[in-house]
Each structure stands twice: as structure tokens, then as C-alpha cells.
Enzyme design. Structure first.
Site, PDB file in Angstrom:
ATOM      1  N   CYS A  45      91.344 110.016  24.890  1.00  0.00           N
ATOM      2  CA  CYS A  45      91.349 110.215  23.424  1.00  0.00           C
ATOM      3  C   CYS A  45      92.372 111.273  22.991  1.00  0.00           C
ATOM      4  O   CYS A  45      92.483 111.561  21.810  1.00  0.00           O
ATOM      5  CB  CYS A  45      89.953 110.573  22.928  1.00  0.00           C
ATOM      6  SG  CYS A  45      89.453 112.285  23.260  1.00  0.00           S
ATOM      7  N   SER A  85     116.021 129.142  39.305  1.00  0.00           N
ATOM      8  CA  SER A  85     115.800 127.724  39.604  1.00  0.00           C
ATOM      9  C   SER A  85     116.907 127.245  40.518  1.00  0.00           C
ATOM     10  O   SER A  85     118.080 127.547  40.297  1.00  0.00           O
ATOM     11  CB  SER A  85     115.793 126.884  38.326  1.00  0.00           C
ATOM     12  OG  SER A  85     115.720 125.508  38.656  1.00  0.00           O
ATOM     13  N   SER A  86     116.540 126.492  41.541  1.00  0.00           N
ATOM     14  CA  SER A  86     117.572 125.912  42.404  1.00  0.00           C
ATOM     15  C   SER A  86     118.025 124.559  41.859  1.00  0.00           C
ATOM     16  O   SER A  86     118.845 123.884  42.453  1.00  0.00           O
ATOM     17  CB  SER A  86     117.054 125.798  43.839  1.00  0.00           C
ATOM     18  OG  SER A  86     115.774 125.196  43.834  1.00  0.00           O
ATOM     19  N   ARG A  90     108.787 125.430  46.870  1.00  0.00           N
ATOM     20  CA  ARG A  90     109.535 124.752  47.927  1.00  0.00           C
ATOM     21  C   ARG A  90     110.024 125.644  49.062  1.00  0.00           C
ATOM     22  O   ARG A  90     110.549 125.146  50.032  1.00  0.00           O
ATOM     23  CB  ARG A  90     110.731 124.021  47.307  1.00  0.00           C
ATOM     24  CG  ARG A  90     110.270 122.831  46.520  1.00  0.00           C
ATOM     25  CD  ARG A  90     111.366 122.105  45.787  1.00  0.00           C
ATOM     26  NE  ARG A  90     110.786 120.934  45.149  1.00  0.00           N
ATOM     27  CZ  ARG A  90     110.027 120.972  44.065  1.00  0.00           C
ATOM     28  NH1 ARG A  90     109.781 122.121  43.469  1.00  0.00           N
ATOM     29  NH2 ARG A  90     109.505 119.874  43.553  1.00  0.00           N
ATOM     30  N   CYS A 130      85.822 115.999  28.668  1.00  0.00           N
ATOM     31  CA  CYS A 130      86.246 115.982  27.276  1.00  0.00           C
ATOM     32  C   CYS A 130      85.022 116.109  26.370  1.00  0.00           C
ATOM     33  O   CYS A 130      84.038 115.380  26.526  1.00  0.00           O
ATOM     34  CB  CYS A 130      86.993 114.684  26.986  1.00  0.00           C
ATOM     35  SG  CYS A 130      87.451 114.499  25.254  1.00  0.00           S
ATOM     36  N   CYS A 135      84.808 112.576  24.249  1.00  0.00           N
ATOM     37  CA  CYS A 135      84.501 111.249  24.787  1.00  0.00           C
ATOM     38  C   CYS A 135      83.905 111.289  26.197  1.00  0.00           C
ATOM     39  O   CYS A 135      83.545 110.254  26.740  1.00  0.00           O
ATOM     40  CB  CYS A 135      85.746 110.354  24.754  1.00  0.00           C
ATOM     41  SG  CYS A 135      86.956 110.753  26.014  1.00  0.00           S
ATOM     42  N   ALA A 192     110.721 128.585  38.985  1.00  0.00           N
ATOM     43  CA  ALA A 192     109.734 129.368  39.731  1.00  0.00           C
ATOM     44  C   ALA A 192     110.268 130.723  40.196  1.00  0.00           C
ATOM     45  O   ALA A 192     109.510 131.691  40.313  1.00  0.00           O
ATOM     46  CB  ALA A 192     109.235 128.570  40.935  1.00  0.00           C
ATOM     47  N   HIS A 241     107.325 121.366  31.661  1.00  0.00           N
ATOM     48  CA  HIS A 241     106.339 120.836  32.623  1.00  0.00           C
ATOM     49  C   HIS A 241     104.911 121.128  32.165  1.00  0.00           C
ATOM     50  O   HIS A 241     103.989 121.168  32.967  1.00  0.00           O
ATOM     51  CB  HIS A 241     106.570 121.403  34.024  1.00  0.00           C
ATOM     52  CG  HIS A 241     107.829 120.892  34.674  1.00  0.00           C
ATOM     53  ND1 HIS A 241     108.360 121.441  35.819  1.00  0.00           N
ATOM     54  CD2 HIS A 241     108.665 119.882  34.332  1.00  0.00           C
ATOM     55  CE1 HIS A 241     109.471 120.786  36.155  1.00  0.00           C
ATOM     56  NE2 HIS A 241     109.679 119.850  35.266  1.00  0.00           N
TER      57      HIS A 241
HETATM   58 ZN   LIG Z   1      88.448 112.374  25.331  1.00  0.00          ZN
END
Ligand SMILES: [Zn+2]
Length: 240
Positions: A128, A190-191, A34, A149, A152, A22, A117
Site C-alpha cells: 500500500c 566512493s570507489s 567491499r 504495516c 494493511c 561508504a 539508495h
Molecule cells: Zn501496507
């Protein structure tokens, strides 16, 4: 420790893989998580960004992510992102592994980017496995509290890793392979508090760190610069 020493280290220790968090994007006006002014000082991550919260109340999670996606899309890459892309063009950086979901590395010109991430680029269906682009998701959110979605009808989940979820397996495998093959992992912003990503630098033969404030691997770092990423990495480029 100066940018010149880092430039020298980068030239000597190849291949180099960059690991970002971050801290590199705060210079683009994106709040971190944080710190005292970070996002988690305002809202409880387990209420808005955990898989339990998503299962319990996806509309609340989407209220948070809709705003967050809009903020991130409005942000621009900064000198730190641009310097890392330039190092890749010069053959001094093999890939960027990032904890950030903001897509700023790609927008700055980096080509090999591993988003461990996830990212805001897509939302995905847990039933699906369909994934849908952010533009469509934001369009749906204009009229609905949560995007559905198209295949579905299930509520889509943000394409970022939520608390309580495993990291995307393919991305983590690629990141680990890159770190194992690296002569140097350069940590930027980054820490190194969030595992398992924080363990990646230990897979490489050496670690260098550019971060404001202490990190969990300071005593393992060959070189450590406590300064903003943008000015430091721009100075590294100038020193090469
Ligand atoms: Zn779906």
C-alpha cells in the site's frame, strides 16, 4: 595533490555537487561493504540484503537490518560530514548526493541531501506504499521478528534500496539533474563501483576525487587526493 588545490578548484568551478559513498562514514566507525573488513566479508548480501531474500525470508533480512539500524543510529557525523555541511553554508556546495543510508549528512547540518539508495529513516510497505518511521519500526521489532504495516498488515521493507531493486526514481532523477548542471562533481569516499550512481560524475563538466585507494574514474579526474575525507576536507575549509 593538496587540499589547497581542491579549495581553489571548488572556488572556481561552481556550482559543485558532492557525491559520497561508504568511505566518508568509515571515519564514524561504520564498516564499509567491499573492503577486507567490510560487511560483505562477514555476510552474503544476497542472503540478507536482496529483494529476493526479503520476499523469501523477511525475518532474516530484518535480523540483519535491525542490528544495522542500531549501529548507524549510534554513530556520529565526523569532520568530513561537517566540512561538507560547512561548504554548503558558504555557498560552495549546492547539494550532496549520497549512496549512504546512515543519515549522517543531515545530522551534520547538510540541507540539500539526495539519498539515492534510500535511508534507515523509514520502512515501507510494498503493497500500500505506506511508510513508517524508524522509531516505530524498532519498537515493533522489540516484540516481533518483522515490523508490519499499520494500514494493511503486510511486512514492511527497510527503506533502503536492496540488491535487485531499482533505485528510488525521484532521487535518481534529482541526482542526475544536479550532476548535469554541475561544473564540478566532488566524489568523497566512493570507489565508484556501484552503477548507476558511479556514472553521475560523468554528467558534470569536471570531476575531483577524495578517496582512499583507486576509483573507477581516476583517469577522468581533474584532481585526485588519496587520503581520509575528514582531514582532507577540514584542510580544504582552512585553505579557503
Ligand atoms: Zn501496507
Amino acid at each position: 595533490m593538496s587540499a589547497a588545490s581542491l579549495a581553489e578548484l571548488l572556488s572556481q568551478r561552481q556550482p559543485c555537487v558532492v557525491l559520497t559513498g561508504a568511505g566518508i562514514s568509515t571515519e564514524s566507525g561504520i564498516p564499509d561493504f567491499r573492503s577486507a573488513t567490510g560487511i560483505w566479508a562477514e555476510v552474503d548480501p544476497f542472503e540478507v540484503a536482496s529483494i529476493e531474500a526479503f520476499r523469501r525470508d523477511p525475518e532474516r533480512v530484518w535480523r540483519f537490518y535491525r542490528r544495522r539500524i542500531q549501529t548507524l543510529l549510534a554513530a556520529e557525523p565526523n569532520d568530513g560530514h561537517r566540512a561538507i555541511a560547512e561548504l554548503e553554508r558558504r555557498g560552495l556546495v549546492q547539494a550532496v548526493v549520497t549512496q549512504n543510508i546512515d543519515t549522517l549528512h543531515g545530522r551534520a547540518g547538510s540541507r540539500e541531501v539526495v539519498e539515492v539508495h534510500g535511508s534507515i529513516r523509514t520502512a515501507e510497505c510494498l503493497r500500500c506504499l505506506w511508510s513508517q518511521g524508524t522509531d516505530d519500526v524498532l519498537a515493533q521489532l522489540e516484540g516481533h521478528p518483522a515490523p508490519l504495516c499499520l494500514h494493511c498488515g503486510e511486512v514492511l521493507k527497510p527503506g533502503v534500496t536492496l540488491f535487485g531493486e531499482l533505485l528510488p526514481a525521484g532521487a535518481m532523477e534529482r541526482a542526475t539533474a544536479l550532476a548535469r548542471g554541475a561544473a564540478l562533481v566532488l566524489v568523497v569516499g566512493s570507489s565508484l563501483e556501484v552503477w548507476p550512481v558511479a556514472g553521475l560524475p560523468l554528467e558534470a563538466r569536471a570531476v575531483a576525487i577524495v578517496n582512499r585507494g583507486p576509483t573507477a574514474l581516476d583517469d577522468r579526474a581533474e584532481l585526485r587526493i588519496d587520503a581520509p575525507a575528514g582531514e582532507t576536507l577540514s584542510a580544504v575549509i582552512a585553505a579557503l
